[in-house]
Design a protein around this motif. Structure first.
Motif: not given
Length: 111
Positions: A52-57, A59-60, A62, A94, A97, A101
């Protein structure tokens, strides 16, 4: 007439010699290779699923423009020896990410 030979069991090896030393016969029998899984990978070598964390990264990352994305990939190569998000460990995800950010917040400040 040659003596009859039997092959038994996986990994059987037969060595024979015809009288008079005229001919030597070697036969090797090895177990068959492991069956390939769908996708061409064998057993544990199959591609792993993204966390999930890798998918969120991902998405960030993209919406980043090409130059910013290259900076992120260069950071990953320099720090973790890989440009692949799926190969990152949780603590590495992390750090990347936070890096993404920071890039995003600086872009918003300029706008």
């Amino acid at each position: 007439m040659l003596p009859k030979q039997k092959v038994q069991g996986d990994g059987a090896i037969q060595v024979g010699k015809v009288e008079g030393g005229m001919q030597v016969v070697h036969q090797h029998f090895y177990p068959s290779p492991p069956e390939a899984q769908p996708g061409g990978k064998v057993g544990a070598e199959r591609a792993q699923s993204a966390t999930a964390a890798q998918r969120e990264l991902l998405t960030l990352m993209k919406p980043l423009n090409k130059a910013a994305r290259i900076k992120v990939l260069d950071f990953m190569r320099r720090e973790f020896d890989t440009p692949m998000v799926i190969e990152l460990k949780p603590d590495q995800v992390y750090r990347v990410r936070r890096y993404v950010e920071t890039i995003n917040s600086r872009r918003r400040e300029r706008a």
